[in-house]
Structure formats: C-alpha cells, structure tokens
Design a protein around this motif. Structure first.
Motif, mmCIF file in Angstrom:
data_model
loop_
_atom_site.group_PDB
_atom_site.id
_atom_site.type_symbol
_atom_site.label_atom_id
_atom_site.label_comp_id
_atom_site.label_asym_id
_atom_site.label_seq_id
_atom_site.Cartn_x
_atom_site.Cartn_y
_atom_site.Cartn_z
ATOM 1 N N ALA A 69 6.888 -4.708 -1.066
ATOM 2 C CA ALA A 69 6.664 -4.567 -2.508
ATOM 3 C C ALA A 69 7.965 -4.808 -3.262
ATOM 4 C CB ALA A 69 6.136 -3.178 -2.827
ATOM 5 N N LYS A 71 10.996 -4.368 -5.731
ATOM 6 C CA LYS A 71 11.608 -3.164 -6.294
ATOM 7 C C LYS A 71 11.529 -3.227 -7.812
ATOM 8 C CE LYS A 71 14.703 -2.389 -2.390
ATOM 9 N NZ LYS A 71 16.107 -2.214 -1.936
ATOM 10 N N ASP A 76 6.802 1.273 -10.421
ATOM 11 C CA ASP A 76 6.661 2.511 -9.649
ATOM 12 C C ASP A 76 6.289 3.673 -10.559
ATOM 13 O OD1 ASP A 76 7.130 1.474 -7.145
ATOM 14 O OD2 ASP A 76 9.293 1.822 -7.208
ATOM 15 N N SER A 82 5.264 1.106 -5.103
ATOM 16 C CA SER A 82 5.815 1.306 -3.756
ATOM 17 C C SER A 82 4.894 2.186 -2.912
ATOM 18 C CB SER A 82 7.214 1.929 -3.840
ATOM 19 O OG SER A 82 8.109 1.058 -4.493
#
Length: 304
Positions: A69, A71, A76, A82
């Motif tokens: 995935a 960053k 997130d 994530s």
C-alpha cells in the motif's frame, strides 16, 4: 540419391537396450489462487483426478499476496488504507492455508500427493513467481474461474515465461475429464510453436482413446493441405494412432473454426501452440490463443 520413406519401426539389434525418449507427465504443479478469492475445491478435485488419469504426481503452489500500500498519511487517516492492505494480506494467507489443507487431503486419498508449497509474492508479480516455480515441472495446471479473476494473467505469464506447457481449464464450463482421456484435438498449422505443443503433449496423447490432428487451411501459408500427414506418421511412431482432419477457414476467423470443430467432436482436451509477441514486456496474444482463452469450451494445453 533417391529418398526412401518408411513408416515402420527402425531395426533394433538383438538384446540391445531400448532407449525411451518420451518421458511421462509425472511431475505436475497446480497453481492455487488466493486473492481476491480462493480457487474452489471443485478445481482441486478435477486437477487431482486428471493427475491420477495420466499417472502423475501433483504438487500444489498457493501464493500468498504481498500488497504494498502506498504510504499516504491522509488516506490512512480517512479510510485506514494501510490497515485495509494488512487485512487483505491476512485473508490471502488464510486462503493459502485452507486450500493447501484441502488439496493435501484430496491428493493424498487419490495417491498422487507431491509437495505442498506455501509461497509469497507481490500482488502484481504472482504470475512471474508461478512461472519461475514451473520451470522444473513437466506441466503446470492453472484453473481459471472466470475471465475477470486475474488467473488469465497467470496463464499467460507461465506460458511465455516458464518454458513448460500449461494446462488451463474453467470449472463448470470447460471441465477436466473425470476419468481417462477420451478424445484430444491437436491444432496443427505446421509452425514451430505447434511442434513444441505436440512434443509437450505427446505423453498425454499416449493416454487418450483418440487423437485428432486438426488443420485449418486457407488461414496461413504454413497450414496447407496435407501438412498433417507427417504429424500422423510421427505420432504413430510413438504409439498414437491419429486421425487427420482439414477444415477450410472459408474467410472465417480461426477461433470460430476451432470452436465449431470442438462442438462437433466434443474432445476432452485441445492442444495448441500459444502465439504472442512482446510489447513493453506485455504479451499481445495471437487470434486463436486469445479466442480460446476468452471463450474456453474445453480445457487447453498450451505451449510456446
């Protein structure tokens, strides 16, 4: 010097050892899909029964996917990107364990159990991983549940990247035979790729009740009338009595001609060379290969 043709056996000196050139399809690998869904147990059962019919040993390779995935702190925070990737990886891992356990039970009961292999690869490199593991096998079996499940790309990767033949089938649509092999159709156009497919499939054709050599004429220069005669001679030298059949393309696409012949003879297996050319490391399939993979009517044994 005049040429003398003979289709009989070559003389063998008394008490001389017989060298068997043909090796049986003994060491077979089954690729098990684990993402986004697992290969159904019906496909496992069919692969086990086919292996038993040809006298082989079947190993299974289930590949756990690694999802990298990107960053992205914002993603997130908003959607838990994530964590979602981690959960999908865990699902694939569970599918691996369950599928391999089911396979081991079925293959063990049938007496064809080889290895049970739990692999791991990047989500977008599964095909390349399976191709690499297939290079030391006689045959790789790749089930395709539907045309959108991603297995099609695995078939192509193994066909063009392993140097070994690939057997692909679609459970419920193009099933592997339950018992022994009845009729096998060998698509023959006189090409190098067709010759490779014939050689790779020879041990399987030796187990069939009937082999039909099918040439579609007036479709390409190499596929002319009479080109299948030498194929029949060669197969007869290996104990395979083949029927030679020619069908005029008549302006139709070769995929449609093959499909009509399969509907007439209803074979258990179609053997054909896989055509393709590389463009930016992606293979663009030839017309017949593309048609048969997109609309399978019977299982396909493909070689390149």
């Amino acid at each position: 010097m005049s040429e003398i043709q003979s289709h009989g056996r070559l003389p063998v000196a008394p008490n001389s050892p017989v060298l068997r050139i043909n090796m049986p399809v003994r060491d077979i690998l089954l690729q098990i899909d684990t993402y986004p869904d697992a290969t159904p147990t019906e496909a496992l059962d069919q692969a086990v029964r086919f292996t038993a019919a040809v006298g082989g040993v079947l190993s299974a390779l289930a590949v756990e996917v690694d999802i990298q995935a990107p960053k992205n702190p914002l993603a997130d925070y908003l959607i838990g990107l994530s964590q979602m990737a981690l959960e999908e990886e865990q699902k694939s891992r569970r599918f691996c364990a369950a599928a391999l356990e089911a396979f081991a039970s079925r293959a063990g009961e049938a007496g064809v159990l080889g290895e049970v292999i739990h692999g791991k690869a990047d989500l977008y490199a599964v095909g390349a991983y399976v191709a690499e593991r297939s290079r030391t096998r006689d045959l790789c079996i790749v089930p395709v549940v539907d045309q959108f499940d991603g297995q099609r790309s695995v078939v192509e990767a193994v066909v063009f990247g392993s140097g070994r033949p690939v057997l692909t089938f679609r459970p419920g649509v193009a099933d592997l035979p339950v018992g022994g092999l009845g009729t096998i159709v060998l698509a023959w156009d006189g090409s190098r790729t067709a010759a490779r497919a014939m050689a790779d499939a020879l041990p399987v054709m030796q187990t069939a009740r009937e082999v039909r050599v099918l040439t579609v004429t007036n479709e390409k220069p190499s596929a002319h009338s009479g080109v299948g005669t030498e194929v029949a001679r060669h197969l007869a030298a290996h104990g395979v009595n083949a029927v030679v059949e020619e069908v005029d393309a008549g302006g139709r696409r070769i995929g449609m001609v093959l499909e009509e012949s399969l509907a007439e003879h209803r074979p258990d297996l179609l053997v054909m060379g896989a055509y393709g050319r590389s463009r930016a490391r992606e293979f663009i399939l030839g017309g017949a290969t593309e048609h048969m993979l997109r609309n399978p009517k019977v299982p396909l044994l493909l070689s390149h």
